[in-house]
Every structure is written in structure tokens, then in C-alpha cells.
Design an enzyme around this catalytic site. Structure first.
Site, PDB file in Angstrom:
ATOM      1  N   LYS A  29       0.843  -1.202   0.000  1.00 31.24           N
ATOM      2  CA  LYS A  29       0.000   0.000   0.000  1.00 31.24           C
ATOM      3  C   LYS A  29       0.876   1.250   0.000  1.00 31.24           C
ATOM      4  O   LYS A  29       2.007   1.253   0.483  1.00 31.24           O
ATOM      5  CB  LYS A  29      -0.950   0.039   1.197  1.00 31.24           C
ATOM      6  N   ASP A 156      -2.667  -1.178   9.663  1.00 36.35           N
ATOM      7  CA  ASP A 156      -2.853  -1.239   8.203  1.00 36.35           C
ATOM      8  C   ASP A 156      -3.431  -2.576   7.739  1.00 36.35           C
ATOM      9  O   ASP A 156      -3.753  -2.724   6.555  1.00 36.35           O
ATOM     10  CB  ASP A 156      -1.499  -1.080   7.486  1.00 36.35           C
TER      11      ASP A 156
HETATM   12  O1  C5P Z   1      -0.444  -0.511  14.160  1.00 33.00           O
HETATM   13  P1  C5P Z   1       0.983  -0.814  13.866  1.00 33.00           P
HETATM   14  O2  C5P Z   1       1.505  -1.968  14.676  1.00 33.00           O
HETATM   15  O3  C5P Z   1       1.273  -0.975  12.420  1.00 33.00           O
HETATM   16  O4  C5P Z   1       1.778   0.475  14.335  1.00 33.00           O
HETATM   17  C1  C5P Z   1       3.164   0.460  14.550  1.00 33.00           C
HETATM   18  C2  C5P Z   1       3.539   1.644  15.401  1.00 33.00           C
HETATM   19  O5  C5P Z   1       3.360   2.855  14.647  1.00 33.00           O
HETATM   20  C3  C5P Z   1       2.697   1.847  16.637  1.00 33.00           C
HETATM   21  O6  C5P Z   1       3.199   1.098  17.717  1.00 33.00           O
HETATM   22  C4  C5P Z   1       2.841   3.333  16.896  1.00 33.00           C
HETATM   23  O7  C5P Z   1       4.080   3.641  17.479  1.00 33.00           O
HETATM   24  C5  C5P Z   1       2.877   3.908  15.468  1.00 33.00           C
HETATM   25  N1  C5P Z   1       1.547   4.329  15.010  1.00 33.00           N
HETATM   26  C6  C5P Z   1       0.997   5.497  15.511  1.00 33.00           C
HETATM   27  N2  C5P Z   1      -0.242   5.886  15.096  1.00 33.00           N
HETATM   28  C7  C5P Z   1      -0.935   5.152  14.204  1.00 33.00           C
HETATM   29  C8  C5P Z   1      -0.396   3.961  13.672  1.00 33.00           C
HETATM   30  C9  C5P Z   1       0.857   3.591  14.100  1.00 33.00           C
HETATM   31  O8  C5P Z   1       1.617   6.184  16.329  1.00 33.00           O
HETATM   32  N3  C5P Z   1      -2.141   5.565  13.819  1.00 33.00           N
END
Ligand code: C5P
Length: 318
Positions: A29, A156
Site C-alpha cells: 500500500k 494497516d
Molecule cells: O499498528 P501498527 O503496529 O502498524 O503500528 C506500529 C507503530 O506505529 C505503533 O506502535 C505506533 O508507534 C505507530 N503508530 C501510531 N499511530 C498510528 C499507527 C501507528 O503512532 N495511527
């Protein structure tokens, strides 16, 4: 919901599931608009984003097995842990726990999406594992049920179940499709050497904002959505934006050279993809994308430049 099975009822599981291998293809993506709001109490940032699935794919094959095991080839082979920390294994466990089945499968991942590239490769693999294991185990969940499990695996992951072009809100996990007349957009994807950490990019954006040196936040997705409806790549080019770009450039200043080289090669626009370090460039058509990719490779501002188109479907059995 699917009727729960006793976890030890493997005979029933075998009867319901696929006997042959299940192969799932899942796209990368990009975010056409990545608006990052304030840091929430749960450690995530509130997002206003437009996701777009492009034709760079990972492929996950699931076969019956007596344990849960993962092997891989391609991008990141030898670097990525294949144990319980891997998002593919976590996804298989999450699905098995939800459906009440035994999480036995032999999984093989062929990766083309770079690791920690800002293209949601890990999330894509988790989405592929949900779709593949659902078919292998015959658990028969709906796409919405799979997306619900996906949300706990990463922000995602629900989008990679759906694909296409979609609006993402909340921390990115609340996805609704963008309905637009079919148009293919042509992209050049400049893959960098090495990755960038997503949490580090968000922390860097917070730091830049606290210091007053970050750019103005993008805000609403209305402009981008209007541009998509006009089906003119020049209009879309003017509407692309990413609040994490300043953070990625601050952590990897050489990306400014990649973006400049894309512009010099005639790209309509270039942005950092997600938390980077991959940069994506919008081209007028497929031939234009090919010429930009060749110039970017000649300029030696990236490890590799690939052409891609979007939108494409999410994780699907092939
Ligand atoms: O959700 P995911 O595990 O992909 O996110 C990885 C990291 O990216 C989270 O732990 C956070 O630090 C950051 N993040 C964030 N805000 C979001 C998505 C991700 O701060 N909306």
C-alpha cells in the site's frame, strides 16, 4: 459467527478445510494522503488517510502440516525472524483462537515488498495469512470478520484485506472504500537501502511538532478525494501529501535527493510512502513511469526503481 470447534477436533478441521495448497497474493500500500493528528492516550496517532493498494505483491502459500511453521524467500530473507514474533505466525494464531481451531499449517512466504519500507509489507503478510489459513482450515469467515481480527494485528492490516482505494480513520484500522469510477494510476516506487522504523517516524514527527519545525498538518482528505474523482493525474499529483514525510526526511536526509531526482525525471509528484524510506512518484501513464524508473536507477538515488499501478485488490486466493 462460525460454530466453534473443539481445538483437538483435527479430523473435523481436515474435512472442512482445503486439501491442496492455498496460495494468496497480497499487495503493498501507499498513502495518497496521510494526515497525522495528535498522539492518543493509547500511544497511537489519530489518522485521516487515503490508502491505495499497488501492484507490488507478496505471495503466501499455506499447506497442511502437523505444526505451525513458516519459511520464506525474497526481500528480507535471512533478516526477518520466522518465530512467534512474525506477523504471519501471529495472524495464524489470532485466526485459530477466534475460530477455535488447531493452528497447524506449513506456510511459505515469497516477498517482493521491502521490509520496513513504508509499504505495509508486514501488514500485507498478516492479511495474506488470515485469508490463506481461513481457506486451509475451512473456517469460512467473512471479509469483515477477518478485518476485525486484522485490526488487532496492526493498523494497516484491515486495509490489506480489502485493497482498492479506501479511507482510513481511527489509528488507520477503520476502513471504508472510496467509490470512484475505475481509473488506473501509474506509479514509480523507489526502494531504498535499509528500512525505517514506523514508531520512530511517529516519534520524530511529535518531536518536530513540539519544536515547531514540522510542516502544517494536512487535515481533511476532502481535497484528495475530489482529485481522485477528476481522474486527471496532474490534479491528483497536486493533492498528494504525507504528514510523516518531514519525519522521514529528518531521519534520512538523503531521501530529499531521491525526491528531487524523481521531479527532475519528470514525475508529476513524489512523496515518501507512509513512514518511508520508500518514495513513490506519480506518472502520467505506464510508458512515462518506465522512463522515470530508468532515470531514477541511472541517478543512483535508490536501490531499485519499480513501476506499479493501482488500485488493485487486497489479499486474494490465486
Ligand atoms: O499498528 P501498527 O503496529 O502498524 O503500528 C506500529 C507503530 O506505529 C505503533 O506502535 C505506533 O508507534 C505507530 N503508530 C501510531 N499511530 C498510528 C499507527 C501507528 O503512532 N495511527
Amino acid at each position: 459467527m462460525t460454530e466453534a470447534w473443539r481445538p483437538d477436533d483435527e479430523d473435523e478441521q481436515r474435512r472442512r478445510g482445503a486439501s491442496g495448497p492455498v496460495k494468496v497474493r497480497v499487495p503493498a500500500k501507499v498513502n495518497l494522503h496521510l494526515g497525522v493528528g495528535p498522539l492518543r492516550r493509547d500511544g497511537y496517532h489519530e489518522l485521516n488517510t487515503v490508502y491505495h493498494a499497488i501492484s507490488i505483491y507478496d505471495e503466501l502459500t499455506a499447506r497442511r502440516g502437523d505444526t505451525l511453521a513458516l519459511t520464506m524467500e525474497g526481500e528480507g530473507a535471512g533478516e526477518l525472524a520466522l518465530d512467534d514474533t512474525n506477523l504471519v505466525i501471529r495472524a495464524a494464531h489470532a485466526l485459530a483462537g477466534y475460530a477455535g481451531v488447531v493452528p497447524h499449517a506449513r506456510l511459505h512466504l515469497r516477498k517482493q515488498i521491502p521490509l520496513a519500507g513504508g509499504l505495509a509489507g508486514g501488514s500485507a503478510d498478516a492479511a495474506a495469512a488470515l485469508v490463506a489459513c481461513d481457506a486451509l482450515w475451512g473456517t469460512g469467515l467473512s471479509r469483515d470478520e477477518l478485518a476485525g481480527i486484522a485490526a488487532d494485528l496492526g493498523s494497516d492490516v484491515p486495509f490489506l484485506i480489502h485493497g482498492g482505494t479506501a479511507l482510513g480513520t481511527g489509528r488507520g484500522e477503520a476502513v471504508s472504500p472510496v467509490l470512484a469510477r475505475p481509473t488506473s494510476w501509474h506509479w514509480v516506487v523507489a526502494v531504498a537501502d535499509g528500512g525505517l522504523s514506523t514508531p520512530a517516524a511517529y516519534r520524530e514527527l511529535d518531536r518536530l511538532r513540539d519544536a515547531g519545525t514540522a510542516g502544517e498538518p494536512l487535515g481533511s482528505t476532502d481535497g484528495l478525494l475530489g482529485a481522485l474523482r477528476q481522474r486527471d493525474p496532474r490534479v491528483l499529483a497536486a493533492a498528494l501529501g504525507n504528514d510523516l514525510q518531514d519525519a522521514a526526511l529528518s531521519m534520512r536526509p538523503a531521501l530529499a535527493d531521491t525526491l528531487k531526482a524523481g521531479e527532475a525525471a519528470g514525475a508529476l509528484a513524489g512523496i515518501v510512502s507512509g513512514s518511508g524510506p520508500t518514495c513513490v512518484f506519480l506518472a502520467a501513464d505506464e510508458a512515462h513511469a518506465g522512463r522515470i524508473a530508468a532515470e531514477l536507477e541511472a541517478a543512483e538515488v535508490c536501490r531499485e526503481a519499480r513501476v506499479a499501478h493501482g488500485p488493485v485488490a487486497g489479499a486474494r486466493i490465486v
